[in-house]
Design a protein around this motif. Structure first.
Motif, PDB file in Angstrom:
ATOM      1  N   LEU A 164     -56.905 -38.048  19.418  1.00  0.00           N
ATOM      2  CA  LEU A 164     -57.077 -36.603  19.554  1.00  0.00           C
ATOM      3  C   LEU A 164     -55.802 -35.844  19.220  1.00  0.00           C
ATOM      4  O   LEU A 164     -55.787 -34.609  19.268  1.00  0.00           O
ATOM      5  CB  LEU A 164     -57.529 -36.260  20.976  1.00  0.00           C
ATOM      6  CG  LEU A 164     -58.891 -36.823  21.405  1.00  0.00           C
ATOM      7  CD1 LEU A 164     -59.172 -36.475  22.868  1.00  0.00           C
ATOM      8  CD2 LEU A 164     -59.999 -36.299  20.512  1.00  0.00           C
ATOM      9  N   GLY A 165     -54.720 -36.579  18.926  1.00  0.00           N
ATOM     10  CA  GLY A 165     -53.459 -35.941  18.559  1.00  0.00           C
ATOM     11  C   GLY A 165     -52.513 -35.718  19.717  1.00  0.00           C
ATOM     12  O   GLY A 165     -51.443 -35.127  19.532  1.00  0.00           O
ATOM     13  N   LYS A 166     -52.880 -36.179  20.919  1.00  0.00           N
ATOM     14  CA  LYS A 166     -52.009 -36.003  22.079  1.00  0.00           C
ATOM     15  C   LYS A 166     -50.913 -37.065  22.073  1.00  0.00           C
ATOM     16  O   LYS A 166     -51.171 -38.237  21.825  1.00  0.00           O
ATOM     17  CB  LYS A 166     -52.815 -36.097  23.371  1.00  0.00           C
ATOM     18  CG  LYS A 166     -53.844 -34.980  23.530  1.00  0.00           C
ATOM     19  CD  LYS A 166     -54.609 -35.137  24.833  1.00  0.00           C
ATOM     20  CE  LYS A 166     -55.652 -34.022  25.005  1.00  0.00           C
ATOM     21  NZ  LYS A 166     -56.437 -34.197  26.247  1.00  0.00           N
ATOM     22  N   VAL A 167     -49.673 -36.625  22.394  1.00  0.00           N
ATOM     23  CA  VAL A 167     -48.527 -37.536  22.412  1.00  0.00           C
ATOM     24  C   VAL A 167     -48.547 -38.359  23.692  1.00  0.00           C
ATOM     25  O   VAL A 167     -48.801 -37.841  24.788  1.00  0.00           O
ATOM     26  CB  VAL A 167     -47.209 -36.755  22.294  1.00  0.00           C
ATOM     27  CG1 VAL A 167     -46.015 -37.692  22.374  1.00  0.00           C
ATOM     28  CG2 VAL A 167     -47.178 -35.962  20.997  1.00  0.00           C
ATOM     29  N   SER A 168     -48.303 -39.664  23.545  1.00  0.00           N
ATOM     30  CA  SER A 168     -48.275 -40.566  24.691  1.00  0.00           C
ATOM     31  C   SER A 168     -47.054 -41.461  24.569  1.00  0.00           C
ATOM     32  O   SER A 168     -46.566 -41.738  23.462  1.00  0.00           O
ATOM     33  CB  SER A 168     -49.554 -41.407  24.740  1.00  0.00           C
ATOM     34  OG  SER A 168     -49.481 -42.365  25.756  1.00  0.00           O
ATOM     35  N   ASN A 169     -46.548 -41.917  25.707  1.00  0.00           N
ATOM     36  CA  ASN A 169     -45.378 -42.804  25.702  1.00  0.00           C
ATOM     37  C   ASN A 169     -45.755 -44.263  25.565  1.00  0.00           C
ATOM     38  O   ASN A 169     -44.961 -45.074  25.100  1.00  0.00           O
ATOM     39  CB  ASN A 169     -44.548 -42.607  26.976  1.00  0.00           C
ATOM     40  CG  ASN A 169     -43.829 -41.271  26.988  1.00  0.00           C
ATOM     41  OD1 ASN A 169     -43.409 -40.773  25.940  1.00  0.00           O
ATOM     42  ND2 ASN A 169     -43.697 -40.678  28.169  1.00  0.00           N
ATOM     43  N   VAL A 170     -46.955 -44.621  26.031  1.00  0.00           N
ATOM     44  CA  VAL A 170     -47.392 -46.024  26.004  1.00  0.00           C
ATOM     45  C   VAL A 170     -48.810 -46.093  25.452  1.00  0.00           C
ATOM     46  O   VAL A 170     -49.551 -45.104  25.448  1.00  0.00           O
ATOM     47  CB  VAL A 170     -47.340 -46.660  27.412  1.00  0.00           C
ATOM     48  CG1 VAL A 170     -45.921 -46.758  27.912  1.00  0.00           C
ATOM     49  CG2 VAL A 170     -48.208 -45.902  28.391  1.00  0.00           C
ATOM     50  N   ALA A 171     -49.183 -47.298  24.988  1.00  0.00           N
ATOM     51  CA  ALA A 171     -50.541 -47.567  24.513  1.00  0.00           C
ATOM     52  C   ALA A 171     -50.952 -48.930  25.032  1.00  0.00           C
ATOM     53  O   ALA A 171     -50.256 -49.932  24.791  1.00  0.00           O
ATOM     54  CB  ALA A 171     -50.603 -47.522  22.996  1.00  0.00           C
ATOM     55  N   GLY A 172     -52.069 -48.963  25.747  1.00  0.00           N
ATOM     56  CA  GLY A 172     -52.549 -50.208  26.344  1.00  0.00           C
ATOM     57  C   GLY A 172     -53.570 -50.915  25.469  1.00  0.00           C
ATOM     58  O   GLY A 172     -53.884 -50.484  24.358  1.00  0.00           O
ATOM     59  N   PRO A 173     -54.128 -52.042  25.966  1.00  0.00           N
ATOM     60  CA  PRO A 173     -55.104 -52.820  25.193  1.00  0.00           C
ATOM     61  C   PRO A 173     -56.345 -52.007  24.833  1.00  0.00           C
ATOM     62  O   PRO A 173     -56.788 -51.143  25.588  1.00  0.00           O
ATOM     63  CB  PRO A 173     -55.451 -53.971  26.134  1.00  0.00           C
ATOM     64  CG  PRO A 173     -54.292 -54.086  27.049  1.00  0.00           C
ATOM     65  CD  PRO A 173     -53.779 -52.698  27.240  1.00  0.00           C
ATOM     66  N   ALA A 174     -56.898 -52.295  23.649  1.00  0.00           N
ATOM     67  CA  ALA A 174     -58.119 -51.680  23.105  1.00  0.00           C
ATOM     68  C   ALA A 174     -57.966 -50.186  22.896  1.00  0.00           C
ATOM     69  O   ALA A 174     -58.954 -49.468  22.843  1.00  0.00           O
ATOM     70  CB  ALA A 174     -59.319 -51.970  24.004  1.00  0.00           C
ATOM     71  N   MET A 175     -56.742 -49.716  22.752  1.00  0.00           N
ATOM     72  CA  MET A 175     -56.500 -48.284  22.572  1.00  0.00           C
ATOM     73  C   MET A 175     -56.094 -48.014  21.124  1.00  0.00           C
ATOM     74  O   MET A 175     -55.090 -48.540  20.646  1.00  0.00           O
ATOM     75  CB  MET A 175     -55.386 -47.826  23.516  1.00  0.00           C
ATOM     76  CG  MET A 175     -55.119 -46.334  23.479  1.00  0.00           C
ATOM     77  SD  MET A 175     -53.878 -45.876  24.710  1.00  0.00           S
ATOM     78  CE  MET A 175     -53.690 -44.127  24.358  1.00  0.00           C
ATOM     79  N   PRO A 176     -56.859 -47.201  20.379  1.00  0.00           N
ATOM     80  CA  PRO A 176     -56.450 -46.850  19.018  1.00  0.00           C
ATOM     81  C   PRO A 176     -55.393 -45.753  19.049  1.00  0.00           C
ATOM     82  O   PRO A 176     -55.566 -44.726  19.710  1.00  0.00           O
ATOM     83  CB  PRO A 176     -57.747 -46.361  18.376  1.00  0.00           C
ATOM     84  CG  PRO A 176     -58.573 -45.862  19.509  1.00  0.00           C
ATOM     85  CD  PRO A 176     -58.171 -46.635  20.730  1.00  0.00           C
ATOM     86  N   VAL A 177     -54.290 -45.951  18.352  1.00  0.00           N
ATOM     87  CA  VAL A 177     -53.186 -44.991  18.367  1.00  0.00           C
ATOM     88  C   VAL A 177     -52.664 -44.802  16.946  1.00  0.00           C
ATOM     89  O   VAL A 177     -52.927 -45.611  16.053  1.00  0.00           O
ATOM     90  CB  VAL A 177     -52.032 -45.462  19.281  1.00  0.00           C
ATOM     91  CG1 VAL A 177     -52.437 -45.417  20.729  1.00  0.00           C
ATOM     92  CG2 VAL A 177     -51.549 -46.849  18.881  1.00  0.00           C
TER      93      VAL A 177
END
Length: 625
Positions: free
Chosen positions: A329-342
């Motif tokens: 969705l374009g939101k900035v995140s510091n981490v990405a966990g399993p099964a997460m498209p980034v």
């Protein structure tokens, strides 16, 4: 006692044997070795798998900057790959979750099927958006990844794959990274070629399938026929004693979406999907593209672990430091966990779609891994070129010389570049060789025009912005053609016609007309100026037409008696160039007068036959010669 026999004296000199050189080892028959490496493997284990001595591996480790005390010291998986690359050995990384805490994760679901069967429309209905209307031509031409929060509260990661025949590699990547495949089949169209291809991709990846029969609201819909077709193709449905769930849905009317959600959650629950959350991430590149302001952007799905900002990563032969992580969705995140498209920013170069993302501990290690992989790729590329040059003389005697058509391919994302390149290479024919001299991501630049001018290439732009005015003017001055398209159908059709025009064609002799000899007229006693006596064949045209400039073939009892040019063709005492079917004429064949009544005279014409561009209903294209 007869045990020993005296040998006869040889009076003849020994025969000189011809020297036969030992054949050189061909790289094709001895491919590079591939070994499996893992985190914490010992030096002794690496030496055993690679077939090298401990001392040689110790020397490489010292050059890399690692301290070695004993052969049973454990080394990291990155160091093991560096050592293997120095030894010229290919590696396959094994990721183990032993001793790690596993927690449940969302399912990764890939939607596959034939083109225009409603895959993207079904996802639009699930997430209440409209993506299909934004795609050029109304068909998906990218690999999209996003998370859908279902009404039950569960979340599922969806991958939307293109259905056109040209995007086969994209579908294969989608099947490789997924947990469940949703096979969308239109109820009014049935099983089609890309449906069968999607089934084979899912079976190769050993992924369970859930069938969604779409467009059930249409008058011509026949779901039962689709089920029978699927069973005949080897898919065992639940209704017929198998384990494949079938759901009848309608994306436009939003019918059966709750049943599809229930089927997907049930399948995910049966698979008991869990992943490691702690530790470095193991991710997979879905797509890669270039942005003018942000640089190289990588769309990835995390398989296990956690991806954190500011980490150093190596993706294929490229490396970088994660600058920004954004969700779909374009939101900035510091981490990405399993099964997460980034979407990841910060790569130094553009990686290939399908590469694995490896997290390393330092910039130095990232640079070393990237340099080693790039060197390995270059060696493999040069080896492929040299093998191609060796193989060329063998086939050169069998096939005639072909015209070469050089093409520069530019597209919006890396996966689309690969799809367009593969589709263009499928248009190779015995008459025209399609040579893709360069591929790239982004709009057409001045360097692309210079390259195209140097090698006489045509620039093909797919789904990219129009080039700036300076580039367009430079292309016109250089006489370089720039062809831009937004729909894969139009691109393949345009270039297929261009290839047909470029083809030299094959010269063929065709029978343009036939005539039967009804009577023979002899001209005797002519003067020396007019020549010797001649025989005129009185003929009636039975098929086609006879042309004076063509070659004549004389047939008698079905056998060819003579072939030669036409000396004279008259009709009603008038010299004519051609005589049509049904008319009578007088004909003289040059240097031949043994013509009999009942003979057949054929008119032969030399025709240059061009190849044909053929496109099937599934979207597959080819050039027929």
């Amino acid at each position: 006692k007869g045990k020993f026999v005296k040998k006869a004296n040889k009076t003849q000199p020994p025969v000189e044997a011809r020297y036969v050189p030992t054949p050189k080892q061909d790289a094709k028959t001895h491919p590079a070795r591939t070994i499996e490496i893992f985190e914490g493997m010992t030096i002794a284990e690496l030496a055993k798998r690679s077939g090298r001595s401990f001392s040689s591996i110790q020397e490489i480790l010292v050059n890399v900057g690692e301290k070695v005390n004993a052969e049973f010291d454990a080394i990291s998986i990155d160091v093991a790959e560096l050592v293997a690359m120095e030894m010229g050995v290919n590696v396959r990384r094994l990721h183990s979750n032993e001793g790690a805490k596993l927690e449940p994760r969302p399912a990764v679901v890939t939607v596959m099927g034939h083109v225009d069967h409603g895959k993207t429309s079904l996802l639009d209905a699930l997430r209440q958006t409209s993506v299909a209307s934004m795609e050029a031509g109304g068909i998906t031409q990218h690999l999209g990844a996003f998370i859908v929060n279902m009404p039950s509260g569960a979340s599922i990661t969806f991958l939307d794959t293109p259905g056109h025949a040209a995007f086969s590699a994209m579908r294969a990547r989608g099947a490789a990274v997924t947990d469940i495949v949703v096979l969308v089949v239109a109820a009014d169209d049935g099983v089609m070629p890309q449906t069968l291809e999607a089934m084979s991709h899912a079976k190769e990846a050993n992924v369970p399938i859930v069938v969604a029969i779409n467009k059930c609201d249409k008058p011509a819909a026949d779901p039962e026929k689709v089920k029978v077709q699927l069973c005949s193709e080897g898919l065992t449905l639940e209704e017929m004693g198998g384990d494949v769930q079938v759901v009848e849905v309608s994306a436009t009317q939003k019918i059966g979406l709750d049943k599809l959600e229930e089927a997907l959650l049930l399948q995910a629950e049966l698979m008991d999907l869990k992943a490691r959350i702690d530790g470095p991430a193991h991710a997979y590149v879905v797509e890669a593209r270039l942005d003018r302001g942000r640089g190289a952007l990588v769309t990835a799905i995390v398989r296990s672990g956690t991806l954190v900002c500011s980490q150093y990563i190596v993706v294929g032969a490229e490396w970088g430091r994660i600058r920004v992580i954004r969700d779909m969705l374009g939101k900035v995140s510091n981490v990405a966990g399993p099964a997460m498209p980034v979407e990841i920013e910060g790569m130094k170069g553009l990686p290939m779609a399908g590469d694995e993302i490896t997290v390393v501990e330092s910039e130095e290690r990232a640079r070393m891994l990237s340099a080693g992989r790039r060197k390995r790729l270059e060696e493999n590329r040069l080896k492929m070129i040299s093998q191609g040059r060796v193989d060329t003389p063998e086939t050169a005697e069998e096939t005639f010389e072909r015209a070469e058509m050089s093409i520069v391919v530019k597209a919006d994302v890396q996966g689309t570049v690969q799809a367009v390149t593969d589709a263009l290479k499928s248009l190779n024919s015995p008459q025209v060789f399609v040579n893709v001299v360069h591929t790239g991501v982004g709009p057409v630049s001045q360097s692309d025009v210079d390259l195209a001018q140097a090698c006489g290439a045509c620039i093909v732009g797919f789904n990219i912005k129009s080039p700036v005015n300076s580039v367009t003017l430079a292309a016109k001055r250089s006489n370089v053609k720039i062809r831009q398209h937004r729909v894969i159908y139009h691109l393949l059709e345009d270039l297929g016609n261009l290839i047909v025009d470029k083809a030299p064609g094959v010269s063929e002799t065709l029978v343009a007309g036939e005539a039967q000899v009804l009577s023979i007229f002899e001209l005797k006693g002519r003067s020396k100026s007019k020549g010797d006596d001649v025989k005129i064949a009185g003929c009636r045209i039975t098929d086609g037409r006879l042309t004076k400039s063509s070659t004549m073939r004389l047939l008698r009892s079905g056998e060819v008696v003579f072939e030669g040019p036409c000396a004279s063709l008259k009709r009603e005492k008038q010299d004519v160039e051609a005589v049509a079917k049904g008319y009578e004429c007088g004909l003289i064949i040059q240097d031949y007068d043994d013509i009999q009544i009942g003979d057949i005279i054929q008119c032969l014409e030399l025709v240059n036959r061009k190849p044909k561009f053929v496109s099937s209903e599934s979207g597959a294209v080819r050039i027929e010669c």
